[in-house]
Design a protein around this motif. Sequence first.
Motif, PDB file in Angstrom:
ATOM      1  N   SER A 119      10.680 -42.704  20.601  1.00  0.00           N
ATOM      2  CA  SER A 119       9.883 -42.302  19.438  1.00  0.00           C
ATOM      3  C   SER A 119      10.799 -41.803  18.318  1.00  0.00           C
ATOM      4  O   SER A 119      10.582 -42.113  17.135  1.00  0.00           O
ATOM      5  N   ALA A 120      11.826 -41.048  18.686  1.00  0.00           N
ATOM      6  CA  ALA A 120      12.785 -40.585  17.686  1.00  0.00           C
ATOM      7  C   ALA A 120      13.555 -41.762  17.093  1.00  0.00           C
ATOM      8  O   ALA A 120      13.803 -41.822  15.880  1.00  0.00           O
ATOM      9  N   VAL A 161      10.916 -33.440  17.614  1.00  0.00           N
ATOM     10  CA  VAL A 161       9.459 -33.570  17.491  1.00  0.00           C
ATOM     11  C   VAL A 161       8.825 -33.443  18.873  1.00  0.00           C
ATOM     12  O   VAL A 161       9.351 -33.976  19.862  1.00  0.00           O
ATOM     13  N   LEU A 175      16.944 -35.361  11.637  1.00  0.00           N
ATOM     14  CA  LEU A 175      15.527 -35.578  11.913  1.00  0.00           C
ATOM     15  C   LEU A 175      14.909 -34.477  12.766  1.00  0.00           C
ATOM     16  O   LEU A 175      13.701 -34.477  12.997  1.00  0.00           O
ATOM     17  N   ARG A 208      12.509 -44.786  16.726  1.00  0.00           N
ATOM     18  CA  ARG A 208      11.635 -45.520  15.804  1.00  0.00           C
ATOM     19  C   ARG A 208      11.415 -44.764  14.502  1.00  0.00           C
ATOM     20  O   ARG A 208      11.116 -45.372  13.472  1.00  0.00           O
ATOM     21  N   SER A 209      11.579 -43.455  14.531  1.00  0.00           N
ATOM     22  CA  SER A 209      11.555 -42.697  13.276  1.00  0.00           C
ATOM     23  C   SER A 209      12.751 -43.066  12.406  1.00  0.00           C
ATOM     24  O   SER A 209      12.649 -43.131  11.180  1.00  0.00           O
ATOM     25  N   ALA A 257      11.997 -46.493  10.919  1.00  0.00           N
ATOM     26  CA  ALA A 257      10.939 -46.481   9.915  1.00  0.00           C
ATOM     27  C   ALA A 257      11.389 -45.910   8.578  1.00  0.00           C
ATOM     28  O   ALA A 257      10.863 -46.275   7.530  1.00  0.00           O
TER      29      ALA A 257
END
Length: 412
Positions: A396-397, A206, A203, A399-400, A403
């Motif tokens: 946040s990572a 970000v 991933l 939850r990526s 998702a």
Amino acid sequence: MSREKIADGGAVRPAPGRVEDVRRGNLARVLAAIAQARTDPRRYPTRAELASLTGLTKASVSSLVAELADSGLVMESGATRDGERGRPGVGLELSTRRGVVGLEINVDYISAGLLDLGGALRAHRTLECRNRGRSPESVMALLAGLVSDVAAEAAAAGIDILGGGLAVPGLVDTASGTVSSAPNLQWHSVALQLDGLLPGAPLGTVLYNEANCAALAELWYGHGQDFRDYLFVSGEVGVGGGLVIGSRLFAGPHGQAGEVGHVVVDPSGPDCSCGGRGCLETFAGQEAIFAQAGIPAGAASVRLGQLVEQLDAGNASATSAVARAGRYLGIAAASTARLMNLSAVVLGGHFTRMGPWIAPAVVRSLADHAPGVVIPGRVAVSELGQSAALLGAAGSALRSVLAAPSGLTQAG
């Protein structure tokens, strides 16, 4: 959705890609259900419970769980009983053998931490360093060293890193990985080289705004359990802010909402690093408080410790400086609360160390400038401390992953 007719009686079948789209969506549903269902830390959802939660058949859930388990995203956690009768099922949880990395660059420190998919912080490294005016390349090189240490700890614990998030105190363009403006770092239109931070992580890394990350960490791991609508105020060298409305971060159309540190609280006040005058930051930032309290120059952590010691001792200069900062914080929070219809304020960053002294001043100021809008019981001090932005970036990572797990299961 497009469908394609076939010869036998005009029946229809899904167009190419349709079945795979459904499966990708169902993988995400099951993984999210596993993450959300565990409200009791002693208990984990079973396959039967997941079928009930998602509306999928037990056979479909079993197949999807097998795919998630094969990729290392979920793991079994022993027998658990659905009710008083029947055979116990096997509980499922997010894997502790997969993880994400949270990173933070601030004016006087950098940090890196490893969060496993279950939400536990497994490693945390911080390096105090003066980053104001330092080139982005040299700061990123220091950060890469911290990441290397955390990655080594992950490897030793058998944890595969899937991706990460980097929090920076400034306006950022997440899509391009660019810091648009970070006045306290003296960075403007800086494209950060993120690819080299976590080589091999599917991933990648970000870029996020630091205060927004801290506000999200508060939502996920802190007072967000109690408040649905609040202003999060993060105190560091500058003052950042994040808006949470309806238990969701409100970042605005360009991701730059919540910049409470640059709300004007005194039009005739000091010049600010943003180019304006009289911003909240010039009264409630670290340097403003230290200067007002007479704290000598030195490392930020040492100076903050000295300030707290003086506050504990009842030193008049220290208590006056913090009360002054709290008064201006209350002015900015009052305006924000009225404008955005917020009912709570959470103080984070260095304000957590000053909590017993600054929170009452904020409460008094809010009562003066926005009576009844934010009541005293809804001014809270974060318990996340300096880890908030890092936890928000890592979260946040994470939850990526939740998702869109399909790419990771295929990779696995």
